[in-house]
Design an enzyme around this catalytic site. Structure first.
Site, PDB file in Angstrom:
ATOM      1  N   TYR A 131       0.806  -1.228   0.000  1.00 37.72           N
ATOM      2  CA  TYR A 131       0.000   0.000   0.000  1.00 37.72           C
ATOM      3  C   TYR A 131       0.837   1.276   0.000  1.00 37.72           C
ATOM      4  O   TYR A 131       0.284   2.375  -0.121  1.00 37.72           O
ATOM      5  CB  TYR A 131      -0.919   0.030   1.228  1.00 37.72           C
ATOM      6  CG  TYR A 131      -1.922  -1.097   1.263  1.00 37.72           C
ATOM      7  CD1 TYR A 131      -2.943  -1.163   0.326  1.00 37.72           C
ATOM      8  CD2 TYR A 131      -1.850  -2.088   2.236  1.00 37.72           C
ATOM      9  CE1 TYR A 131      -3.883  -2.202   0.358  1.00 37.72           C
ATOM     10  CE2 TYR A 131      -2.777  -3.126   2.273  1.00 37.72           C
ATOM     11  CZ  TYR A 131      -3.788  -3.167   1.324  1.00 37.72           C
ATOM     12  OH  TYR A 131      -4.707  -4.192   1.360  1.00 37.72           O
ATOM     13  N   ASN A 148     -13.403   7.046   4.922  1.00 31.47           N
ATOM     14  CA  ASN A 148     -13.611   6.079   6.016  1.00 31.47           C
ATOM     15  C   ASN A 148     -12.678   6.295   7.204  1.00 31.47           C
ATOM     16  O   ASN A 148     -13.052   6.012   8.344  1.00 31.47           O
ATOM     17  CB  ASN A 148     -13.485   4.653   5.491  1.00 31.47           C
ATOM     18  CG  ASN A 148     -14.682   4.268   4.644  1.00 31.47           C
ATOM     19  OD1 ASN A 148     -15.775   4.782   4.834  1.00 31.47           O
ATOM     20  ND2 ASN A 148     -14.482   3.378   3.691  1.00 31.47           N
ATOM     21  N   HIS A 153      -4.314   6.237  -1.199  1.00 28.62           N
ATOM     22  CA  HIS A 153      -4.839   6.243   0.172  1.00 28.62           C
ATOM     23  C   HIS A 153      -3.748   6.464   1.224  1.00 28.62           C
ATOM     24  O   HIS A 153      -4.064   6.694   2.391  1.00 28.62           O
ATOM     25  CB  HIS A 153      -5.529   4.899   0.439  1.00 28.62           C
ATOM     26  CG  HIS A 153      -6.932   5.030   0.962  1.00 28.62           C
ATOM     27  ND1 HIS A 153      -7.632   6.223   1.000  1.00 28.62           N
ATOM     28  CD2 HIS A 153      -7.798   4.104   1.460  1.00 28.62           C
ATOM     29  CE1 HIS A 153      -8.844   6.023   1.507  1.00 28.62           C
ATOM     30  NE2 HIS A 153      -8.970   4.751   1.794  1.00 28.62           N
ATOM     31  N   TYR A 155      -5.406  -0.378   9.654  1.00 30.60           N
ATOM     32  CA  TYR A 155      -6.079  -0.213   8.357  1.00 30.60           C
ATOM     33  C   TYR A 155      -7.051   0.957   8.478  1.00 30.60           C
ATOM     34  O   TYR A 155      -7.533   1.298   9.552  1.00 30.60           O
ATOM     35  CB  TYR A 155      -6.748  -1.492   7.843  1.00 30.60           C
ATOM     36  CG  TYR A 155      -5.714  -2.521   7.443  1.00 30.60           C
ATOM     37  CD1 TYR A 155      -5.050  -2.424   6.213  1.00 30.60           C
ATOM     38  CD2 TYR A 155      -5.349  -3.535   8.320  1.00 30.60           C
ATOM     39  CE1 TYR A 155      -4.066  -3.342   5.867  1.00 30.60           C
ATOM     40  CE2 TYR A 155      -4.366  -4.459   7.991  1.00 30.60           C
ATOM     41  CZ  TYR A 155      -3.726  -4.353   6.754  1.00 30.60           C
ATOM     42  OH  TYR A 155      -2.738  -5.236   6.420  1.00 30.60           O
ATOM     43  N   ASN A 201     -10.133   1.926   7.827  1.00 27.54           N
ATOM     44  CA  ASN A 201     -11.495   2.010   8.361  1.00 27.54           C
ATOM     45  C   ASN A 201     -11.565   2.029   9.880  1.00 27.54           C
ATOM     46  O   ASN A 201     -12.609   2.345  10.442  1.00 27.54           O
ATOM     47  CB  ASN A 201     -12.336   0.829   7.854  1.00 27.54           C
ATOM     48  CG  ASN A 201     -12.505   0.866   6.351  1.00 27.54           C
ATOM     49  OD1 ASN A 201     -11.954   1.728   5.673  1.00 27.54           O
ATOM     50  ND2 ASN A 201     -13.272  -0.056   5.818  1.00 27.54           N
ATOM     51  N   ASP A 251      -5.810  11.735   2.284  1.00 27.53           N
ATOM     52  CA  ASP A 251      -6.044  11.879   0.849  1.00 27.53           C
ATOM     53  C   ASP A 251      -7.459  12.383   0.555  1.00 27.53           C
ATOM     54  O   ASP A 251      -8.400  12.060   1.267  1.00 27.53           O
ATOM     55  CB  ASP A 251      -5.835  10.528   0.160  1.00 27.53           C
ATOM     56  CG  ASP A 251      -6.743   9.445   0.740  1.00 27.53           C
ATOM     57  OD1 ASP A 251      -7.666   9.004   0.032  1.00 27.53           O
ATOM     58  OD2 ASP A 251      -6.547   9.043   1.909  1.00 27.53           O
TER      59      ASP A 251
END
Length: 197
Positions: A21, A119, A26, A71, A73, A98
């Site tokens: 990632y 989120n 993100h 993560y 969320n 972002d």
């Protein structure tokens, strides 16, 4: 804690942990926080509060720099744990993240507000029970077309030209954090909103 009497700020960069990632849209919050850490000579290498954090001083203040490792969320879990431990109110929690409604290279600073569909911000608002925290939105560009899946888009990488624009926006995002601390949100917004390479 000798530094307990210093005004403490929490600077949060949002992203997803894991090498796959690292360079995605993100993860701009993580990358901007790294630039700020470099400017302050701060290492974000302590594992606690479901995140990685570092501590440094700026002017006569103590800054905590945090990358939640939950993560996206569930980012709020890490934020609420650290802020509760160090007794940091929402008004002194600045979140870097972002924003698909801004072009790469552009920033938007706000003092509060809703999650706007993000989120990570949704989770922070939920856990803190407050929308009243400053945030620095980092443009990552809109989806190429309405049918494009949002999750696929925010987990995609940047083009070489976008990366050039981002390098400048990460520098500006780091400066804008210090501007918020020094001068307040309205002045920082005047200086950095819409800034473009």
């Amino acid at each position: 804690m000798a530094a307990g009497n210093l005004e403490t700020w929490l600077i949060v960069g949002l992203g997803n942990p894991g090498r796959e990632y690292e360079r995605t849209r993100h993860n701009c919050g993580f990358r901007a926080l790294d630039v700020l850490a470099d400017q302050l000579g701060c290492r974000i290498d302590r594992a606690k509060f479901q995140g990685l954090y570092g501590q440094c001083s700026y002017q006569d203040k103590k800054l905590m720099l945090l990358k939640p490792q939950t993560y996206m969320n569930l980012s709020g879990r890490s934020v609420v744990q650290l802020s509760a431990y160090f007794n940091i109110p929402p008004q002194r929690i600045i979140v870097l993240f972002d924003d698909i409604s801004l072009e790469p290279g552009r920033l938007r600073i706000r003092g509060n507000g809703s999650a706007g569909g993000h989120n990570g911000i949704k989770s922070i608002i939920q856990e803190l029970g407050s929308q009243d925290f400053p945030r620095v939105k980092i443009g990552v560009g809109a989806k190429p077309n309405p049918e494009f899946d949002l999750a696929d888009w925010v987990l995609s990488s940047f083009s070489a030209n976008e990366e050039k624009a981002l390098a400048v926006s990460f520098e500006n995002a780091a400066k804008s954090v210090l501007s918020i601390i020094d001068e307040g949100v309205p002045q920082a917004a005047n200086r950095f909103n819409g800034s473009h390479p």
